[in-house]
Design an enzyme around this catalytic site. Structure first.
Site, short mmCIF file in Angstrom:
data_model
loop_
_atom_site.label_atom_id
_atom_site.label_comp_id
_atom_site.label_asym_id
_atom_site.label_seq_id
_atom_site.Cartn_x
_atom_site.Cartn_y
_atom_site.Cartn_z
N VAL A 178 0.82 -1.22 0.00
CA VAL A 178 0.00 0.00 0.00
C VAL A 178 0.85 1.27 0.00
CG1 VAL A 178 -0.21 0.20 2.51
CG2 VAL A 178 -2.03 1.07 1.04
N ALA A 223 5.21 -5.54 7.34
CA ALA A 223 3.87 -5.56 6.75
C ALA A 223 3.88 -4.86 5.41
CB ALA A 223 2.87 -4.88 7.67
N ASP A 224 3.14 -5.42 4.47
CA ASP A 224 2.94 -4.75 3.19
C ASP A 224 1.66 -3.94 3.20
OD1 ASP A 224 4.92 -5.73 0.78
OD2 ASP A 224 4.86 -7.11 2.46
N ARG A 225 0.68 -4.37 3.98
CA ARG A 225 -0.55 -3.59 4.13
C ARG A 225 -1.25 -4.04 5.41
NH1 ARG A 225 -4.79 -1.73 -0.48
NH2 ARG A 225 -2.78 -1.43 -1.50
N ALA A 268 -1.38 -8.01 5.92
CA ALA A 268 -0.81 -8.74 4.78
C ALA A 268 0.70 -8.60 4.83
CB ALA A 268 -1.34 -8.20 3.47
#
Length: 362
Positions: A93, A251-253, A261
């Site tokens: 994100v 975390a990526d999102r 995620a």
């Protein structure tokens, strides 16, 4: 000294090709948006914060020598290029949030009659470069908050006024190679070391792309941290046998309810940590938190090519003809997460939306 994955001066950008690590350290020139999209999509640069920084800087490099006839034409150019960069890896994100922030700036400058097109371009370049500096500062704050939270939990569990050195486990790569510098989850590990409170750090191999074995292990050896690499399938045995004090991942999102995620394999580590009573922390800047997404069910999960599972380099390791399922990420439910470590503090998932909303208003 921490590794430098991004080298930038105005008009010039290079990234450390992470596909070649740890065998070879080679910097690739990124001459514009097309190069930026390719290095992100091919995972030559990876990690949600680094993706955003490289994406935005690739646009800065591209427009730096260009001249524009009007503010409207510049704004249209920026919008198209930013949207294209977001498409390179949609699960992360940070790139989308950075693009939205820069486009909002471009819209405001377009409407401002006191700003001409040259000044608008200058302001845009300044804003992209400020993101690079801010990411490093935010990572250091994440490290400080995370180390404090882990040590406080360990001390409380032991009924002691102060915690001794601790053992921690991390997954994938969240250090200087995944950010502008210092790192998120690995920044927490780095801060524990600086405080003299790191007994040992364990890192998973992180199949199928082996970011843990190739990248995190590379950083840990570079930093001379006491460290051990384990297979992804060893985590349950590790937590049972080695007195690990905490798990900390990136975390990526992060959704509004705290569902997170992150690299595939994170979810199963969280389940195992819950079973063994080991605190499970997510370390992420506020730019990784997407309050527009109510839960992890709404997060788009990128699926990668079969070849990443069936081959190591040019060598096939899986039976020809076998089908593959290769999601790059999984979603860890908020119920398994002890706390989300940000540059503004550590928050419980249930409090995330309300707390972040208040922070963004101040």
């Amino acid at each position: 000294m921490s590794l430098q994955s991004i080298k930038y001066t105005r008009g010039s950008l290079e990234i450390l090709d992470q596909l070649l690590l740890p065998v070879q350290s080679k910097y690739l020139p990124v001459r514009g948006v097309e190069d930026g999209w390719k290095v992100i999509n091919k995972m030559q640069v990876r990690g949600a914060p680094a993706i955003a920084i490289v994406g935005c800087l690739s646009l800065a490099v591209e427009i730096h020598p260009e001249e524009f006839d009007s503010k409207k034409s510049l704004r249209q150019e920026l919008e198209g290029k930013l949207n294209y960069l977001v498409s390179a890896r949609p699960t992360a994100v940070n790139m989308k949030m950075a693009a939205d922030e820069l486009l909002s700036l471009a819209n405001d400058l377009t409407k401002d009659d006191n700003v001409d097109v040259a000044a608008m371009k200058q302001r845009f370049l300044n804003a992209t470069e400020a993101m690079l500096k801010k990411d490093i500062a935010d990572n250091r704050a994440i490290g400080a908050h995370g180390a404090k939270a882990i040590l406080q939990l360990v001390a409380a569990a032991a009924g002691a006024p102060m915690a001794g050195p601790v053992r921690v486990l991390t997954h994938c790569n969240t250090g200087s190679l995944a950010t502008a510098g210092y790192g998120t989850a690995l920044g927490v590990v780095r801060q524990l070391s600086e405080l003299g409170k790191l007994e040992h750090v364990y890192c998973t191999e992180t199949r199928p792309y082996n970011q843990g074995a190739r990248l995190t292990a590379y950083e840990l050896v570079h930093e001379k941290f006491p460290a051990t690499l384990v297979l992804d399938s060893m985590v349950a045995a590790l937590l049972r046998a080695k007195n690990v004090a905490a798990v900390v991942v990136g975390a990526d999102r992060v959704a509004a309810n705290g569902d997170t995620a992150n690299k595939i394999g994170t979810y199963q580590i969280a389940v195992v940590a819950k079973h063994h009573g080991v605190p499970f922390f997510v370390a992420a800047p506020l730019t990784s938190i997407d309050l527009h997404i109510p839960s992890g069910d709404h997060i788009i999960i990128e699926e990668r090519p079969d070849r990443e599972m069936t081959h190591v380099g040019e060598h096939r390791i899986a039976a020809p003809g076998i089908n593959c399922w290769n999601p790059a990420f999984d979603v860890t439910p908020a119920s398994l997460i002890t706390g989300i470590i940000t540059e503004r503090g550590v928050f419980q998932p249930a409090q995330l939306k309300e707390t972040i909303t208040k922070l963004l208003e101040t």
